[in-house]
Design an enzyme around this catalytic site. Structure first.
Site, short mmCIF file in Angstrom:
data_model
loop_
_atom_site.label_atom_id
_atom_site.label_comp_id
_atom_site.label_asym_id
_atom_site.label_seq_id
_atom_site.Cartn_x
_atom_site.Cartn_y
_atom_site.Cartn_z
N ASN A 42 76.55 32.54 58.74
CA ASN A 42 77.74 31.79 58.37
C ASN A 42 77.38 30.52 57.60
O ASN A 42 76.30 30.45 57.03
CB ASN A 42 78.64 31.54 59.58
N HIS A 79 76.41 27.45 58.09
CA HIS A 79 75.13 26.75 58.28
C HIS A 79 73.98 27.56 57.72
O HIS A 79 73.03 27.00 57.15
CB HIS A 79 74.91 26.45 59.78
N CYS A 80 74.06 28.87 57.85
CA CYS A 80 72.97 29.74 57.40
C CYS A 80 72.82 29.75 55.88
O CYS A 80 71.76 30.12 55.37
CB CYS A 80 73.20 31.18 57.85
N ILE A 81 73.88 29.40 55.15
CA ILE A 81 73.80 29.51 53.67
C ILE A 81 73.61 28.14 53.01
O ILE A 81 73.77 28.02 51.79
CB ILE A 81 75.04 30.24 53.10
N ARG A 106 69.42 28.30 54.36
CA ARG A 106 68.95 27.65 55.59
C ARG A 106 67.59 28.19 56.02
O ARG A 106 66.73 27.47 56.49
CB ARG A 106 69.98 27.89 56.70
#
Ligand code: KQY
Length: 387
Positions: free
Chosen positions: A354, A356-358, A94
């Site tokens: 989490n 969304h971040c990956i 992300r």
């Protein structure tokens, strides 16, 4: 691929679509650094695979893996997932894979923002970050997409959310942090966001989730679920340090309007009870530059808001908390045409972010992007949808 330095997406008629608009695919990175992921990343890789397979139920997933992990990634991921060898310093797609923009003809281009590991030498989280910083351009090269060079502006993808209709959400704590663009003031930052995302209104939430080491990215506290509607991470516990932070965001949103002049409908998404590091988990983390990256009892920035909107599903974290089910039901109500898939995400959270971040979505493009063609069969790990 053209590297565009003398123009901006808005000048060229490109805008960043909302995450709930149709995707061509999704990019992820295979985790392996041992100061981010406990015990050499074994459990994190399993969790990443579950996320990738869940997303691959409705869009093509590409996972970037180092040469060291290529064979392992290839054997852990199903054949419908594409694995490409690419160097990185860690696994936060992300934040440093391209932000994609799209025009009315369906053409897409990437934006290559500067990345300095969430604050550079001021309060960044690791050094070096050079391979992360190259990823956006490498991916645009691989996809043969033109890319805007905006490396002189430090921005991570997790620090912005757009509604696709002219509004962008950010947090003050992150975008005004000293480690990113200290020479720019709020007005100058707004101008860059408007020029590059093609938005006309920036909503500045005061803060994010307590303990979020990214200087509180917006994608952990608040996300658009539709134009004019957001979910906000919420606690009813007035003794929790998060209470005042979420309340300040709520008050701000209740008094704000979006780019189209609409009031914003806020859906509260409960937070799990505080999630803290165990001594055993800390033992499984290597030091970063001689310093422990986590301490026993440290509170992690757990939030259900950190979900990914895939074409036919919502892929959200679970924490083994009594609120897991309630949060899942709220998102199911807000996204009635998508199946909500909850994945136990403690091993991702330990790394500092989490789901969304990956993940980073690629919007649909007008041309046939052979490399991100839609999958045909669902992986057994994931139930597929018929629609
Ligand atoms: O986007 C994120 N939440 C990434 C945080 C990275 C933390 C490094 N340990």
């Amino acid at each position: 691929m053209r590297i565009i330095k003398d123009s901006t997406p808005s000048a060229d008629g490109f805008r960043m679509p909302a995450e709930y608009e149709k995707h061509e695919g999704c990019i992820m990175i295979f985790p392996e650094r041992s100061d981010s992921w406990q015990y050499g990343g074994y459990a994190a890789r399993k969790a990443f695979v579950k996320v990738a397979e869940a997303i691959a139920g409705s869009e093509k997933v590409t996972v970037c893996a180092s040469g060291r992990q290529y064979d392992n990634a290839r054997s852990m991921l199903s054949e419908r997932i594409r694995v490409v060898e690419m160097s990185s310093n860690d696994a936060w797609a992300r934040d440093y894979c391209p932000t994609f923009v799209k025009n009315d003809r369906g053409e897409i281009r990437g934006i290559d923002w500067g990345f300095n590991a969430w604050g550079g030498l001021f309060d960044g989280l690791y050094f070096p970050w050079d391979q992360d910083n190259q990823m956006a351009r490498k991916l645009c090269d691989l996809m043969n997409q033109d890319v805007y060079d905006k490396r002189d502006f430090i921005l991570e993808g997790g620090s912005i959310h757009v509604d696709g209709q002219g509004t962008c959400l950010v947090t003050e704590s992150c975008l005004l942090s000293k480690g990113r663009n200290p020479e720019l003031d709020r007005v100058e930052i707004e101008k860059i966001l408007c020029d590059y995302l093609n938005v006309s209104k920036i909503l500045w939430l005061p803060s994010g989730i307590y303990g979020d080491e990214t200087n509180e990215h917006v994608d952990n506290i608040c996300a658009f679920t539709a134009p004019g509607e957001v979910v906000l991470a919420w606690t009813e516990d007035v003794t929790d340090v998060q209470y005042d932070m979420s309340k300040a965001c709520l008050e701000y949103l209740e008094s704000a309007t979006d780019a189209k002049g609409r009031s914003i409908r806020v859906h509260k998404l409960p937070l799990p009870k505080p999630v803290t590091m165990t001594a055993q988990e800390c033992d499984g983390l290597d030091a970063c530059w001689g310093e422990a990256t986590r301490t026993p009892g440290e509170r992690l920035a757990a939030s259900y808001v950190n979900f990914y909107i895939a074409n036919h599903s919502i892929v959200m974290p679970g924490f083994g908390d009594p609120s897991d089910e309630k949060a899942k039901m709220i998102l199911s109500d807000l996204f009635p045409n998508r199946e909500v898939i909850q994945i136990y995400a403690r091993d991702i959270l330990i790394g500092g972010g989490n789901i969304h971040c990956i993940t980073q979505q690629i919007p649909t493009s007008g041309r046939d992007m052979e490399w991100v063609k839609a999958p045909k069969e669902a992986h057994p790990l994931v139930q597929s949808r018929s629609d």
